[in-house]
Design a protein around this motif. Structure first.
Motif, short mmCIF file in Angstrom:
data_model
loop_
_atom_site.label_atom_id
_atom_site.label_comp_id
_atom_site.label_asym_id
_atom_site.label_seq_id
_atom_site.Cartn_x
_atom_site.Cartn_y
_atom_site.Cartn_z
N LYS A 139 -2.01 9.24 -8.41
CA LYS A 139 -1.22 8.66 -9.51
C LYS A 139 -2.04 8.59 -10.80
CE LYS A 139 -2.10 3.99 -7.83
NZ LYS A 139 -1.55 2.72 -7.41
N GLY A 164 -7.76 -2.44 0.83
CA GLY A 164 -7.42 -3.42 -0.21
C GLY A 164 -8.37 -3.32 -1.40
N PRO A 202 -8.07 2.62 2.99
CA PRO A 202 -7.53 1.75 1.92
C PRO A 202 -7.28 0.34 2.44
CG PRO A 202 -5.83 3.26 2.69
CD PRO A 202 -7.05 3.58 3.49
N GLY A 219 -6.22 3.80 -3.93
CA GLY A 219 -4.90 3.34 -3.44
C GLY A 219 -3.99 4.52 -3.13
N LEU A 220 -2.97 4.27 -2.31
CA LEU A 220 -2.10 5.36 -1.85
C LEU A 220 -0.96 5.66 -2.82
CD1 LEU A 220 -1.84 4.41 1.94
CD2 LEU A 220 -3.37 6.07 0.86
P1 UTP Z 1 -2.19 -1.18 -5.99
O1 UTP Z 1 -1.70 -1.99 -4.86
O2 UTP Z 1 -1.48 -1.25 -7.27
O3 UTP Z 1 -2.32 0.35 -5.62
O4 UTP Z 1 -3.73 -1.49 -6.18
P2 UTP Z 1 -1.71 1.20 -4.48
O5 UTP Z 1 -2.01 0.60 -3.15
O6 UTP Z 1 -2.17 2.58 -4.72
O7 UTP Z 1 -0.20 1.12 -4.91
P3 UTP Z 1 1.17 1.09 -4.11
O8 UTP Z 1 1.51 -0.37 -4.08
O9 UTP Z 1 0.97 1.74 -2.77
O10 UTP Z 1 2.08 1.89 -4.98
C1 UTP Z 1 -4.34 -1.78 -7.43
C2 UTP Z 1 -5.54 -0.87 -7.65
O11 UTP Z 1 -6.45 -0.96 -6.57
C3 UTP Z 1 -6.74 0.33 -6.05
C4 UTP Z 1 -5.56 1.19 -6.44
O12 UTP Z 1 -5.98 2.55 -6.54
C5 UTP Z 1 -5.17 0.60 -7.78
O13 UTP Z 1 -5.96 1.11 -8.83
N1 UTP Z 1 -6.88 0.21 -4.57
C6 UTP Z 1 -5.99 -0.53 -3.87
C7 UTP Z 1 -7.94 0.84 -3.96
O14 UTP Z 1 -8.76 1.52 -4.61
N2 UTP Z 1 -8.07 0.70 -2.61
C8 UTP Z 1 -7.19 -0.03 -1.86
O15 UTP Z 1 -7.39 -0.14 -0.63
C9 UTP Z 1 -6.13 -0.65 -2.52
#
Ligand code: UTP
Length: 301
Positions: free
Chosen positions: A27, A110, A108, A13-14
């Motif tokens: 993070k 989802g 990314p 995730g980003l």
């Molecule tokens: P989150 O939506 O909380 O992570 O996804 P995000 O996208 O990093 O956060 P924000 O909203 O931009 O701050 C929940 C989990 O899914 C992983 C994230 O790393 C997190 O552990 N994730 C999410 C992925 O690995 N790939 C993705 O495409 C989306």
């Protein structure tokens, strides 16, 4: 029943909720007290009996792989300087050769897509899925408790917690069915339900035990909420064919993907530490009375 041996950690995730801190640093590598967030989650999986750790990474996440690798020069230097306890801590967290695998989610798209990226590494067996944003505080850990339920029920097990009913639109929410052992059967699942439409206030807290049939469902999964491939939508389809149970987790959970949850986690874990409790607790008391004074001043103005 097949034992759960493998765990998947989606770390692609980003982290946009935590910018600018997460512009160059994943993070998952932000420290809670003196260990990166990801360490707590890997430790929770290890304590639950997991033997193989699968990380689904993305661009700019290479440092996570380095973190779980041997650093020969550092280890030698620590040994020469007699810092055996520091070295021991590092070695304890170190997966044995062949125990950790890394694959990349190229875009990314989802959480559902990130989980699907682990299909070859998981193979045809049940697996644990731990979202590393969430760190848990309890003894035994959340995943160990869930495995306890899984050993009785089999099927798929997800951990849930109760949120304020006005906040259900922020989470994946499950419907509550018949009680089974320490948990309950799930009647329905919905990702971020519209206000007033949630079947309960039990939200998915980021810990799952899933059967491998989820992968073929995710392979054809259409985009859902937020235009992302949602795991909850995939689980809902799997629920038509297999049992799903909820484990109500009663420990503390901190969302380290948000600045507030991250600060709370730092305080909670520091206050558990013998070497920090007195000092941090004392400072905290002073800070709290200062903050109360500020709030009183603002409400009078
Ligand atoms: P989150 O939506 O909380 O992570 O996804 P995000 O996208 O990093 O956060 P924000 O909203 O931009 O701050 C929940 C989990 O899914 C992983 C994230 O790393 C997190 O552990 N994730 C999410 C992925 O690995 N790939 C993705 O495409 C989306």
């Amino acid at each position: 029943m097949t034992r759960v041996r493998k765990a998947v950690f989606p770390v692609a995730g980003l982290g946009t909720r935590f910018l600018p801190a997460t512009k160059a640093i994943p993070k998952e590598m932000l420290p809670v007290v003196d260990r990166p967030v990801i360490d707590y989650v890997v430790e929770e999986a290890r304590e639950a009996g997991i033997e193989h750790f699968i990380f689904v990474t993305g661009r700019n996440k290479g440092v996570i792989e380095d973190h779980f690798d041997v650093q020969v020069e550092l280890y030698d230097t620590l040994a020469q300087r007699g810092k055996d306890h520091v070295l021991g801590d590092l070695q304890r967290m170190q997966p044995a050769p062949g125990q950790a695998s890394f694959t990349r989610q190229q875009k990314p798209l989802g959480l559902g897509h990130a989980v699907w990226c682990a299909r070859e590494l998981v193979g045809n067996e049940p697996f644990a899925l731990l979202l590393p944003d969430m760190i848990m505080q309890s003894d035994p850990g959340c995943m160990a408790q869930m495995i306890g339920l899984y050993e009785k029920t089999g099927g798929n097990v997800v951990a849930v917690q109760e949120c304020d009913p006005s906040e259900t639109h922020k989470y994946g929410i499950v419907g509550r069915g018949r009680a089974t052992g320490d948990g309950f059967e799930i009647t329905e699942m919905v990702e971020k339900p519209a206000k007033g439409k949630a079947p309960s206030n039990f939200y998915l807290n980021g810990r799952y035990i899933l059967q491998p049939e989820i992968f073929s469902i995710l392979a054809n999964q259409a985009r859902g909420a937020g235009n992302e491939i949602q795991l909850t939508d995939g689980m809902l389809k799997l629920k038509d064919k297999q049992d799903f149970f909820a484990y109500p987790y009663s420990g503390r959970a901190f969302d380290c993907g948000s600045p507030e949850g991250f600060v709370e986690a730092n305080l909670a874990f520091a206050l558990q530490r013998e070497d920090m409790r007195e000092r941090i607790g004392g400072n905290l008391a002073g800070l709290l009375s200062e903050a109360a004074g500020l709030s009183r001043k603002r409400s009078r103005a």
